[in-house]
Design a protein around this motif. Structure first.
Motif, PDB file in Angstrom:
ATOM      1  N   HIS A 145       9.502  -1.465 -11.025  1.00  0.00           N
ATOM      2  CA  HIS A 145       8.788  -0.919  -9.874  1.00  0.00           C
ATOM      3  C   HIS A 145       7.430  -0.343 -10.283  1.00  0.00           C
ATOM      4  O   HIS A 145       6.981  -0.519 -11.433  1.00  0.00           O
ATOM      5  CB  HIS A 145       9.651   0.124  -9.165  1.00  0.00           C
ATOM      6  CG  HIS A 145      10.156   1.210 -10.073  1.00  0.00           C
ATOM      7  ND1 HIS A 145       9.330   2.086 -10.730  1.00  0.00           N
ATOM      8  CD2 HIS A 145      11.423   1.560 -10.436  1.00  0.00           C
ATOM      9  CE1 HIS A 145      10.041   2.934 -11.444  1.00  0.00           C
ATOM     10  NE2 HIS A 145      11.324   2.632 -11.290  1.00  0.00           N
ATOM     11  N   ARG A 195       5.440  -0.245 -13.889  1.00  0.00           N
ATOM     12  CA  ARG A 195       4.248  -1.080 -14.078  1.00  0.00           C
ATOM     13  C   ARG A 195       3.101  -0.312 -14.727  1.00  0.00           C
ATOM     14  O   ARG A 195       2.295  -0.896 -15.445  1.00  0.00           O
ATOM     15  CB  ARG A 195       3.818  -1.692 -12.740  1.00  0.00           C
ATOM     16  CG  ARG A 195       4.821  -2.753 -12.306  1.00  0.00           C
ATOM     17  CD  ARG A 195       4.504  -3.352 -10.958  1.00  0.00           C
ATOM     18  NE  ARG A 195       5.632  -4.160 -10.518  1.00  0.00           N
ATOM     19  CZ  ARG A 195       5.527  -5.393 -10.047  1.00  0.00           C
ATOM     20  NH1 ARG A 195       4.343  -5.960  -9.952  1.00  0.00           N
ATOM     21  NH2 ARG A 195       6.587  -6.061  -9.683  1.00  0.00           N
ATOM     22  N   ILE A 226      10.414 -11.202 -12.703  1.00  0.00           N
ATOM     23  CA  ILE A 226       9.357 -10.260 -12.342  1.00  0.00           C
ATOM     24  C   ILE A 226       8.484  -9.933 -13.549  1.00  0.00           C
ATOM     25  O   ILE A 226       7.249  -9.938 -13.460  1.00  0.00           O
ATOM     26  CB  ILE A 226       9.963  -8.971 -11.758  1.00  0.00           C
ATOM     27  CG1 ILE A 226      10.764  -9.280 -10.501  1.00  0.00           C
ATOM     28  CG2 ILE A 226       8.867  -7.960 -11.433  1.00  0.00           C
ATOM     29  CD1 ILE A 226      11.721  -8.179 -10.101  1.00  0.00           C
ATOM     30  N   SER A 232       5.795 -12.353 -14.478  1.00  0.00           N
ATOM     31  CA  SER A 232       4.594 -12.419 -13.625  1.00  0.00           C
ATOM     32  C   SER A 232       3.520 -11.405 -14.030  1.00  0.00           C
ATOM     33  O   SER A 232       2.416 -11.423 -13.472  1.00  0.00           O
ATOM     34  CB  SER A 232       4.976 -12.180 -12.159  1.00  0.00           C
ATOM     35  OG  SER A 232       5.369 -10.825 -11.964  1.00  0.00           O
ATOM     36  N   ASN A 236      10.514  -1.349  -0.592  1.00  0.00           N
ATOM     37  CA  ASN A 236       9.511  -2.349  -0.938  1.00  0.00           C
ATOM     38  C   ASN A 236       8.191  -1.715  -1.359  1.00  0.00           C
ATOM     39  O   ASN A 236       7.464  -2.261  -2.201  1.00  0.00           O
ATOM     40  CB  ASN A 236       9.290  -3.300   0.234  1.00  0.00           C
ATOM     41  CG  ASN A 236      10.464  -4.243   0.455  1.00  0.00           C
ATOM     42  OD1 ASN A 236      11.386  -4.299  -0.360  1.00  0.00           O
ATOM     43  ND2 ASN A 236      10.452  -4.966   1.559  1.00  0.00           N
ATOM     44  N   ASN A 285       6.740  -2.523  -4.919  1.00  0.00           N
ATOM     45  CA  ASN A 285       5.507  -3.311  -4.854  1.00  0.00           C
ATOM     46  C   ASN A 285       5.810  -4.807  -4.704  1.00  0.00           C
ATOM     47  O   ASN A 285       4.998  -5.660  -5.007  1.00  0.00           O
ATOM     48  CB  ASN A 285       4.613  -3.078  -6.075  1.00  0.00           C
ATOM     49  CG  ASN A 285       3.161  -3.452  -5.800  1.00  0.00           C
ATOM     50  OD1 ASN A 285       2.650  -3.223  -4.708  1.00  0.00           O
ATOM     51  ND2 ASN A 285       2.501  -4.040  -6.781  1.00  0.00           N
ATOM     52  N   TYR A 286       7.001  -5.111  -4.248  1.00  0.00           N
ATOM     53  CA  TYR A 286       7.386  -6.477  -3.872  1.00  0.00           C
ATOM     54  C   TYR A 286       8.588  -6.354  -2.945  1.00  0.00           C
ATOM     55  O   TYR A 286       9.197  -5.277  -2.843  1.00  0.00           O
ATOM     56  CB  TYR A 286       7.715  -7.348  -5.094  1.00  0.00           C
ATOM     57  CG  TYR A 286       8.878  -6.860  -5.931  1.00  0.00           C
ATOM     58  CD1 TYR A 286      10.195  -7.210  -5.630  1.00  0.00           C
ATOM     59  CD2 TYR A 286       8.664  -6.061  -7.054  1.00  0.00           C
ATOM     60  CE1 TYR A 286      11.268  -6.769  -6.407  1.00  0.00           C
ATOM     61  CE2 TYR A 286       9.716  -5.614  -7.841  1.00  0.00           C
ATOM     62  CZ  TYR A 286      11.010  -5.979  -7.507  1.00  0.00           C
ATOM     63  OH  TYR A 286      12.063  -5.523  -8.270  1.00  0.00           O
ATOM     64  N   TYR A 320      12.268  -6.564  -1.846  1.00  0.00           N
ATOM     65  CA  TYR A 320      13.568  -6.556  -2.534  1.00  0.00           C
ATOM     66  C   TYR A 320      14.257  -7.895  -2.353  1.00  0.00           C
ATOM     67  O   TYR A 320      14.245  -8.475  -1.263  1.00  0.00           O
ATOM     68  CB  TYR A 320      14.452  -5.442  -1.977  1.00  0.00           C
ATOM     69  CG  TYR A 320      15.704  -5.213  -2.792  1.00  0.00           C
ATOM     70  CD1 TYR A 320      15.621  -4.671  -4.071  1.00  0.00           C
ATOM     71  CD2 TYR A 320      16.952  -5.539  -2.277  1.00  0.00           C
ATOM     72  CE1 TYR A 320      16.770  -4.459  -4.830  1.00  0.00           C
ATOM     73  CE2 TYR A 320      18.109  -5.320  -3.024  1.00  0.00           C
ATOM     74  CZ  TYR A 320      18.006  -4.784  -4.303  1.00  0.00           C
ATOM     75  OH  TYR A 320      19.139  -4.572  -5.048  1.00  0.00           O
ATOM     76  N   SER A 355      14.009 -12.824  -0.008  1.00  0.00           N
ATOM     77  CA  SER A 355      13.205 -11.607  -0.031  1.00  0.00           C
ATOM     78  C   SER A 355      13.347 -10.889   1.308  1.00  0.00           C
ATOM     79  O   SER A 355      13.161 -11.500   2.365  1.00  0.00           O
ATOM     80  CB  SER A 355      11.724 -11.941  -0.282  1.00  0.00           C
ATOM     81  OG  SER A 355      11.566 -12.532  -1.559  1.00  0.00           O
TER      82      SER A 355
END
Length: 309
Positions: free
Chosen positions: A28, A32, A80, A83, A181, A185-186, A188, A275
């Protein structure tokens, strides 16, 4: 990003690494910040950014915590992290024997000799070694002897990570997908294989993909109806998903069923990832199947309006 299963498989001796260590469940916003620091530090010093993580989760092994629920399956976490621009991810099997390594063995044999670490980025409260008896001051002392630097992540940032994880789990259990979310930052995600259900959705005019998630440690959000999105055959499709027991038709097992809009095709036995974008309502027992059908039409219209926005 190159993913390596087990520390012993990390055998390249042509470079040194900058390493951070953790479970990173959810990857999360709080995580990050740490990972961005790792990547930047590695680039600035000519090192390879490397995350050392563990599976199973240590609590599953040491505390026999079979009730622990995680935000990501291992496959999702790898997806994740891939990316973000990391160089290496090492997924090491966590066992009782591994937990018994002394602090010296862990630092000297694994971090220095195996991973060729020159920079370690770690939280101020990090503890390691047998019985977790060593702390960051011990790590700094090891660094002075074994030629690596320690970058300390301050209390404020570590607290943010802890708060984020707690808030995400609580939000999902409360059905607050928006908050979850935002911290992630994306959107779930749920990943599983489509299995045959009772076929009731098709009879109602709303055919559903019955999603089976093999990993029992994966946190499933609160029962209810959600707006979702999936990539199916390389095309994005929206839909609505019900998590729950289908009480109107006397369901007894919890299920995850997705009705995809505009999709035609067979998904049986295919692995898909869903998602979760919005939550529409709680699951409800209706007085009749006809009343349920009418509500499903309303849910579809509500979903489409949210997607259009």
């Amino acid at each position: 990003m190159k993913t390596i299963q087990g520390i012993s498989q990390f055998t390249d001796t042509t470079f040194h690494t900058a390493v951070t260590i953790g479970t990173f469940d959810g990857v999360h916003l709080g995580h990050r910040k740490i990972l961005e620091r790792l990547i930047n530090s590695a680039k600035n010093t000519g090192l390879k950014s490397t995350v050392l993580t563990f599976f199973p989760h240590p609590r599953m092994v040491l505390q026999k915590d079979t009730d622990i629920k995680l935000l990501n399956t291992l496959e999702e976490k790898i997806q994740i992290l891939d990316s973000l621009g990391l160089d290496y991810l090492i997924v090491h099997p966590f066992t009782k024997d591994f937990s018994r390594l002394s602090a010296t063995e862990f630092v000297r044999d694994i971090l220095v000799n195996n991973l060729r670490t020159k920079v370690i980025i770690i939280g101020y409260d990090h503890r390691f070694g047998r019985n977790r008896n060593a702390n960051i001051q011990d790590l700094i002392a090891f660094g002075n002897t074994l030629d690596f630097e320690v970058e300390e992540i301050p209390a404020q940032e570590i607290d943010e990570v802890s708060v984020s994880s707690t808030k995400i789990r609580n939000a999902l259990l409360d059905g607050d997908i928006t908050t979850a979310n935002t911290y992630l930052n994306y959107a779930y995600m749920l990943t599983g294989v489509v299995k045959k259900g009772k076929g009731l959705g098709k009879e109602f005019g709303f055919p559903t993909a019955n999603l089976h998630i093999a990993e029992d440690y994966k946190l499933i959000p609160k029962n209810g109806v959600y707006v979702v999105k999936s990539l199916l055959n390389d095309t994005a499709y929206h839909g609505m998903m019900n998590i729950g027991f289908n009480p109107t038709v006397s369901g007894i097992e919890r299920s995850i069923e997705v009705n995809f809009f505009e999709f035609e095709g067979n998904l049986y036995d295919k692995k898909i990832q869903v998602s979760i974008l919005h939550r529409i309502r709680d699951e409800h027992k209706f007085d009749s199947v006809q009343e349920l059908k009418e509500q499903l039409k309303k849910d579809r219209n509500h979903s489409l309006s949210l997607i259009a926005k």
